[in-house]
Design an enzyme around this catalytic site. Structure first.
Site, PDB file in Angstrom:
ATOM      1  N   HIS A 169      -5.829   2.678   0.945  1.00 54.70           N
ATOM      2  CA  HIS A 169      -5.079   3.834   1.462  1.00 54.70           C
ATOM      3  C   HIS A 169      -5.820   4.571   2.580  1.00 54.70           C
ATOM      4  CE1 HIS A 169      -2.937   2.906  -2.104  1.00 54.70           C
ATOM      5  NE2 HIS A 169      -3.708   3.563  -2.933  1.00 54.70           N
ATOM      6  N   ASP A 203       0.914  -1.127   0.000  1.00 62.07           N
ATOM      7  CA  ASP A 203       0.000   0.000   0.000  1.00 62.07           C
ATOM      8  C   ASP A 203       0.959   1.183   0.000  1.00 62.07           C
ATOM      9  OD1 ASP A 203      -1.529   2.222   0.705  1.00 62.07           O
ATOM     10  OD2 ASP A 203      -3.047   0.947   1.608  1.00 62.07           O
ATOM     11  N   HIS A 204       1.168   1.768  -1.169  1.00 63.62           N
ATOM     12  CA  HIS A 204       2.297   2.697  -1.248  1.00 63.62           C
ATOM     13  C   HIS A 204       2.091   3.938  -0.363  1.00 63.62           C
ATOM     14  CE1 HIS A 204      -0.185   4.293  -4.528  1.00 63.62           C
ATOM     15  NE2 HIS A 204       0.329   5.453  -4.218  1.00 63.62           N
TER      16      HIS A 204
HETATM   17  P1  NAD Z   1       1.297  -2.093 -17.268  1.00 56.93           P
HETATM   18  O1  NAD Z   1       0.123  -2.590 -18.047  1.00 56.93           O
HETATM   19  O2  NAD Z   1       1.942  -0.831 -17.652  1.00 56.93           O
HETATM   20  O3  NAD Z   1       2.438  -3.224 -17.317  1.00 56.93           O
HETATM   21  C1  NAD Z   1       2.173  -4.591 -17.287  1.00 56.93           C
HETATM   22  C2  NAD Z   1       3.441  -5.388 -17.461  1.00 56.93           C
HETATM   23  O4  NAD Z   1       3.104  -6.769 -17.451  1.00 56.93           O
HETATM   24  C3  NAD Z   1       4.206  -5.153 -18.765  1.00 56.93           C
HETATM   25  O5  NAD Z   1       5.585  -5.246 -18.505  1.00 56.93           O
HETATM   26  C4  NAD Z   1       3.771  -6.350 -19.629  1.00 56.93           C
HETATM   27  O6  NAD Z   1       4.740  -6.746 -20.594  1.00 56.93           O
HETATM   28  C5  NAD Z   1       3.674  -7.421 -18.590  1.00 56.93           C
HETATM   29  N1  NAD Z   1       2.793  -8.521 -18.994  1.00 56.93           N
HETATM   30  C6  NAD Z   1       1.465  -8.453 -19.286  1.00 56.93           C
HETATM   31  N2  NAD Z   1       0.998  -9.688 -19.578  1.00 56.93           N
HETATM   32  C7  NAD Z   1       2.041 -10.539 -19.454  1.00 56.93           C
HETATM   33  C8  NAD Z   1       2.211 -11.943 -19.612  1.00 56.93           C
HETATM   34  N3  NAD Z   1       1.183 -12.745 -19.940  1.00 56.93           N
HETATM   35  N4  NAD Z   1       3.428 -12.464 -19.397  1.00 56.93           N
HETATM   36  C9  NAD Z   1       4.475 -11.687 -19.044  1.00 56.93           C
HETATM   37  N5  NAD Z   1       4.383 -10.370 -18.884  1.00 56.93           N
HETATM   38  C10 NAD Z   1       3.187  -9.800 -19.096  1.00 56.93           C
HETATM   39  O7  NAD Z   1       0.834  -2.101 -15.746  1.00 56.93           O
HETATM   40  P2  NAD Z   1       1.383  -1.170 -14.556  1.00 56.93           P
HETATM   41  O8  NAD Z   1       0.706   0.143 -14.617  1.00 56.93           O
HETATM   42  O9  NAD Z   1       2.863  -1.188 -14.534  1.00 56.93           O
HETATM   43  O10 NAD Z   1       0.788  -1.910 -13.273  1.00 56.93           O
HETATM   44  C11 NAD Z   1       1.326  -3.132 -12.779  1.00 56.93           C
HETATM   45  C12 NAD Z   1       0.673  -3.455 -11.434  1.00 56.93           C
HETATM   46  O11 NAD Z   1       0.973  -2.421 -10.525  1.00 56.93           O
HETATM   47  C13 NAD Z   1      -0.856  -3.546 -11.477  1.00 56.93           C
HETATM   48  O12 NAD Z   1      -1.271  -4.491 -10.524  1.00 56.93           O
HETATM   49  C14 NAD Z   1      -1.304  -2.156 -11.024  1.00 56.93           C
HETATM   50  O13 NAD Z   1      -2.573  -2.182 -10.428  1.00 56.93           O
HETATM   51  C15 NAD Z   1      -0.229  -1.857  -9.995  1.00 56.93           C
HETATM   52  N6  NAD Z   1      -0.012  -0.423  -9.765  1.00 56.93           N
HETATM   53  C16 NAD Z   1       0.469   0.383 -10.746  1.00 56.93           C
HETATM   54  C17 NAD Z   1       0.700   1.717 -10.485  1.00 56.93           C
HETATM   55  C18 NAD Z   1       1.275   2.636 -11.536  1.00 56.93           C
HETATM   56  O14 NAD Z   1       1.638   3.761 -11.182  1.00 56.93           O
HETATM   57  N7  NAD Z   1       1.385   2.224 -12.780  1.00 56.93           N
HETATM   58  C19 NAD Z   1       0.428   2.252  -9.205  1.00 56.93           C
HETATM   59  C20 NAD Z   1      -0.067   1.403  -8.222  1.00 56.93           C
HETATM   60  C21 NAD Z   1      -0.276   0.055  -8.515  1.00 56.93           C
END
Ligand code: NAD
Length: 501
Positions: free
Chosen positions: A245, A182-183
């Site tokens: 959060h 939970d950042h």
């Molecule tokens: P994103 O869609 O940008 O990235 C997804 C990643 O997963 C990519 O590297 C993609 O290549 C990889 N991927 C997808 N399907 C795949 C598969 N079948 N095999 C291997 N790799 C695969 O998502 P994100 O925004 O980076 O978010 C990732 C997680 O972090 C999610 O759970 C999201 O809820 C959480 N999160 C993200 C943020 C943010 O700021 N982006 C903030 C809080 C939480």
């Protein structure tokens, strides 16, 4: 736990080309490296679907760090990037885990990582359980050092799905090896809540229903859903922000002083708060929770679309982009004190703040019909400002009566440094085995159960008045009425910024 020696770790990062990795994780790791909090004994295996060469991956790492941070020394960055290895792999492909295991063993030898492994799931949540099963069956979790898993939010979408996910992860990891992110818990001023409460003789004795009138927690964003429409439309503000959060901040504000600052003691006090939350009847939920959805609006000369016009959002969507609630904690300390919580998108200001409103003094000697005495407030600024403000009343020289003043402390300006990114601290904590700032399953379970009841009545009773607040406002009128019914009001946090910050 030895925090003196930099920790050694192999970080296996699932989702290595994603937004989170690029914007937060690589820059945070670099900051740890630059400060010497991690040294040459670390390696990262980046896993994602897209084919990339090592050179391309390392160039991506360097770009990510350079776009996030200033004053990056190129030599440091180049040396840092040599610790990163890429493996193109579809996480549902069983065979490919054998390759990952082989690479992990090579890295372990090359960087003397003592078999320590951190698996970071920075991917869509539907993959968390699957990856965790594969990690075990491929033997990747069978290591002589520690094995830990970091799970990004969301942890389930209700209690049942969270429990299912938890059971899957627990097949491969023990509870104390699971780091649920939970950042907000990595933010300086969220961590400061405990310090402000438990190290100041002037606060803790007053921190109860005899002296506090109400506590308000606001987390407002100015942005809309942007490109997250597909995910957000299924989630909404209640599940995306409130369940995690906001309820974590509430627990830190309301918990009893722990007998020591160990993870177990703090967690058990937080859990007791969540257990003491008043379980409302359906009628009470409808009375005490307000939902909102943004309509169109303007920001300067730019016109902003309504939520229903956003990409990948249903034109008839009934998803809330705003939630406000009045929560009650049924214990001796807090009986009778409302905790008002609100969070939403496309609001007037980007800000996370806590306002603790103290009760009025028994009698106002300085009463004057033009000027009522202002209550004392303690404002904890979580972001973008970081600091605290005390709102007091004084007599200004040359003036009669009382004048409200603000005493400010700005966390940033005091040392002229940017405070560490939440992810930087959380990554470090996970490497040294400190789970204090991660959420335990008991907390996740209780907060989902609380939120599920609200989600259920909202689903059963779609809101006929959506959209009900204009983009750029502070939310729907009903949220103001929620406090007015108690003779209170939301404090104008948009005017509470610390000037010197
Ligand atoms: P994103 O869609 O940008 O990235 C997804 C990643 O997963 C990519 O590297 C993609 O290549 C990889 N991927 C997808 N399907 C795949 C598969 N079948 N095999 C291997 N790799 C695969 O998502 P994100 O925004 O980076 O978010 C990732 C997680 O972090 C999610 O759970 C999201 O809820 C959480 N999160 C993200 C943020 C943010 O700021 N982006 C903030 C809080 C939480």
């Amino acid at each position: 736990m030895n925090t003196k020696q930099p920790p050694t770790s192999l970080i296996m990062l699932f989702g290595a080309t994603g937004d989170l990795a690029m914007r937060k994780l690589y820059p945070s790791l670099f900051r740890l490296y630059r400060k010497g909090k991690i040294n040459e004994h670390f390696a990262v295996i980046g896993v994602a679907r897209r084919p990339l060469t090592q050179e391309q991956y390392q160039a991506n790492i360097m770009d990510s760090v350079q776009s996030a941070l200033e004053n990056v020394k190129l030599d440091d960055l180049k040396r840092f990037a040599t610790h990163f290895y890429y493996h193109s792999h579809d996480v549902s492909d069983t065979e490919s885990y054998a390759d990952l295991k082989r690479i992990a063993e090579e890295m372990d030898k090359k960087y003397q990582l003592q078999g320590n492994r951190l698996f970071y799931m920075a991917m869509a949540p539907e993959f968390f359980g699957l990856i965790s099963n594969h990690l075990k069956s491929s033997g990747l979790t069978d290591t002589k050092g520690y094995k830990r898993v970091i799970i990004e939010k969301p942890f389930g979408h209700d209690f049942e799905s969270a429990q299912e996910l938890n059971n899957m992860i627990r097949n491969s990891f023990e509870e104390d090896e699971i780091y649920r992110i939970d950042h907000y818990l990595g933010k300086e001023m969220v961590q400061n809540i405990e310090v402000i409460r438990f190290s100041n003789a002037m606060f803790e004795p007053l921190w109860n229903n005899r002296y506090i009138s109400n506590i308000q927690i606001t987390s407002s964003e100015t942005l809309g859903v942007e490109e997250r429409g597909r995910y957000y439309d299924k989630s909404g503000a209640l599940k995306d922000m409130f369940q995690n959060h906001m309820m974590q901040i509430l627990a830190l504000l309301a918990m009893e002083p722990p007998i020591s600052l160990t993870t177990e003691e703090i967690r058990s006090e937080k859990v007791r708060v969540l257990r003491s939350l008043r379980a409302y009847s359906d009628e009470e939920l409808a009375e005490n929770f307000v939902r909102g959805q943004y309509g169109p609006g303007t920001a300067g000369s730019e016109s902003l679309p309504s939520y229903r016009e956003e990409p990948m959002v249903d034109e008839q969507s009934n998803t809330e982009t705003y939630v406000a609630g009045k929560l009650k904690i049924d214990n001796f300390r807090w009986a009778g004190v409302p905790f008002y919580i609100r969070t939403g998108k496309r609001m007037a200001t980007k800000s996370t703040k806590i306002v603790v409103q103290f009760k009025d003094i028994p009698m106002n000697l300085y009463y004057n019909p033009q000027e009522e005495l202002n209550p004392n407030l303690l404002v904890i600024h979580i972001q973008p400002d970081e600091g605290i403000t005390l709102h007091l009343n004084v007599k200004k020289s040359g003036k009669n009566g009382t004048t409200p003043i603000r005493l400010n402390y700005c966390n940033k300006s005091s040392d002229k440094m940017n405070t560490p990114e939440a992810y930087e601290k959380l990554l470090f904590d996970s490497m040294v085995g400190d789970t204090t700032n991660f959420t335990h399953w008991d907390e996740v379970a209780l907060s989902w159960k609380f939120v599920d009841a609200i989600a259920r009545i909202w689903k059963e009773n779609p809101e006929p008045d959506f959209p009900n607040y204009a983009s750029g406002s502070m939310g729907p009128a009903k949220a103001d009425e929620l406090l007015e019914k108690d003779g209170n009001m939301w404090w104008p946090i948009e005017d509470f910024e610390i000037e010197s910050c």
